[in-house]
Design an enzyme around this catalytic site. Structure first.
Site, short mmCIF file in Angstrom:
data_model
loop_
_atom_site.label_atom_id
_atom_site.label_comp_id
_atom_site.label_asym_id
_atom_site.label_seq_id
_atom_site.Cartn_x
_atom_site.Cartn_y
_atom_site.Cartn_z
N VAL A 61 54.03 6.58 18.12
CA VAL A 61 53.74 6.47 16.67
C VAL A 61 54.49 7.49 16.07
O VAL A 61 55.37 7.28 15.06
CB VAL A 61 52.39 6.52 16.44
CG1 VAL A 61 52.00 6.75 14.78
CG2 VAL A 61 51.80 5.28 16.85
N TYR B 170 57.15 9.29 16.79
CA TYR B 170 58.64 8.98 16.92
C TYR B 170 59.10 7.96 16.04
O TYR B 170 60.10 8.14 15.25
CB TYR B 170 59.39 8.70 18.29
CG TYR B 170 60.87 8.60 18.58
CD1 TYR B 170 61.39 9.89 18.66
CD2 TYR B 170 61.65 7.55 18.24
CE1 TYR B 170 62.84 10.02 18.68
CE2 TYR B 170 63.06 7.70 18.14
CZ TYR B 170 63.62 8.80 18.33
OH TYR B 170 64.88 8.96 18.39
N GLY C 238 54.00 15.86 17.87
CA GLY C 238 53.88 14.81 18.63
C GLY C 238 54.79 13.58 18.42
O GLY C 238 54.80 12.85 17.41
N GLY D 53 55.21 10.77 20.55
CA GLY D 53 54.78 9.39 21.27
C GLY D 53 55.45 8.40 20.41
O GLY D 53 56.22 8.39 19.39
N LYS E 166 35.56 2.23 20.59
CA LYS E 166 36.39 3.09 21.13
C LYS E 166 36.29 3.09 22.81
O LYS E 166 35.08 3.10 23.06
CB LYS E 166 36.81 4.40 20.79
CG LYS E 166 38.35 5.15 20.64
CD LYS E 166 39.11 4.24 19.74
CE LYS E 166 40.50 4.75 20.01
NZ LYS E 166 41.38 4.28 18.64
#
Length: 357
Positions: free
Chosen positions: A180, A182, A176, A178, A78
């Site tokens: 993903v 939404y 949340g 964003g 990452k």
């Protein structure tokens, strides 16, 4: 760094600074037993360097387990860029980031994550070939695949705990909104679920209210809503000493990485009879579709593989119930079994090469 509670025998952790663009980035490679480390690039305005290090260490470890459990020949890595994703971006900054990635010679492959976009990664691609999930590979934004995988994992949880073959009338709180979060809401609305949503950006909340019939609540109240399922799709550590006691949902299934603040919180959820769908088990859709990247990319075939997260989740739930252990512990065990088997094969092949010399 070596004393950090989140350091888990990582193979390498590298810190980069580019004076001309202001780039400050950390790349962590956790394990490459199964293959090169593939993982997203997160851009976030961390409060301090220690918070950024903690995040990249936890996220890279999660990618190792995610790829293993998904059956992919990829390791875990990452990267994080310290900065405000709304004000600090520039093409030059991501080109500098690409040069940082390139120093690893393919040991780490960067993709999109919170705060970064396909366009950002395309800029990084100017200075390194070690980028995945950009439009050039026909995959594009992996967020829809991630949302599809989370939806299938959530379906499995509803099937296992609620004994429901569908989601009609099931109340789901989504934290949340964003790409993903939404996307998950769209799948849930289409399936007949009742949505309760929150986000720090009013524009995203209003969109869900107007387009999907969602009910908006204040961000600080989303974890304690009277719902069947809580879907955390923002940042991690949301399942903690403060939120778990007030939780009314009987299922937690969302896309956020590292939802458990500490491993012991998985035990807390089990003791409260809350079924936790391990985050890296059900949010693997993005990395699965990226693994299909190439000239012969077939989106339909890739999305069918993503839907297999449903069966993976059921396997975890069933084994956890059988062994009376937290689902997160079972997911870790299944992922690590595959890594250990690969290490054993590599060791045996090395011995054979030495003998045959």
């Amino acid at each position: 760094m070596f004393a950090s509670k989140d350091f888990d025998d990582h193979e390498s952790v590298l810190f980069f600074h580019d004076r001309n663009t202001g780039l400050k980035a950390i790349i962590a490679v956790h394990d490459t037993t199964l293959g090169p480390a593939l993982g997203g690039t997160r851009m976030w305005a961390y409060r301090n360097d220690e918070e950024a290090l903690e995040d990249v260490l936890r996220l890279s470890r999660g990618m190792t387990y995610k790829s293993s459990l998904a059956g992919l020949n990829l390791g875990g890595g990452k990267s994080v860029i310290i900065g405000n994703a709304r004000t600090d971006k520039s093409e030059a900054l991501f080109e500098a980031f690409g040069r940082a990635v390139d120093t690893l010679g393919g040991k780490y492959i960067a993709a999109e994550d919170v705060g970064t976009s396909v366009a950002d990664l395309e800029a990084a691609r100017h200075t390194t070939p070690h980028i995945a999930g950009i439009s050039e590979g026909k995959v594009g934004d992996p967020s829809p695949a991630t949302a599809w995988g989370v939806f299938n994992g959530l379906l499995a949880a509803a099937e296992f705990r609620l004994k429901r073959p569908d989601l009609k009338g099931v109340r789901v709180a989504v934290q949340g909104l964003g790409h993903v979060g939404y996307g998950l809401c769209e799948y849930l609305a289409e399936a007949g679920a009742e949505l309760v949503v929150s986000d720090i950006y009013d524009k995203l909340v209003n969109k869900a209210v107007q387009n999907l019939g969602a009910v908006a609540v204040a961000p600080e109240t989303i974890t304690s809503q009277d719902v069947d399922i809580f879907a955390p799709c923002a940042l991690g550590a949301i399942l903690n000493d403060k939120t778990i006691p007030d939780m009314k949902a009987t299922i937690v299934a969302g896309s956020a990485n590292n939802q458990l603040a500490e491993p012991r919180h998985g035990i807390d959820l089990m003791n409260r009879n809350i079924l936790y769908a391990p985050d890296y088990a059900i949010n693997a859709g993005g990395i699965i579709i990226i693994s299909h990247e190439g000239p012969g990319f077939n989106r339909q075939k890739a999305m069918q593989e993503v839907a297999g997260i449903h069966q993976t989740a059921l396997r975890i739930f069933e084994r956890a119930a059988r062994d009376n252990k937290p689902t997160g512990e079972i997911a870790d065990t299944l992922a690590w079994e595959r890594i250990e088997a690969a290490r054993a094969r590599k060791h045996e092949n090395t011995k054979i090469r030495k003998i045959t010399g």
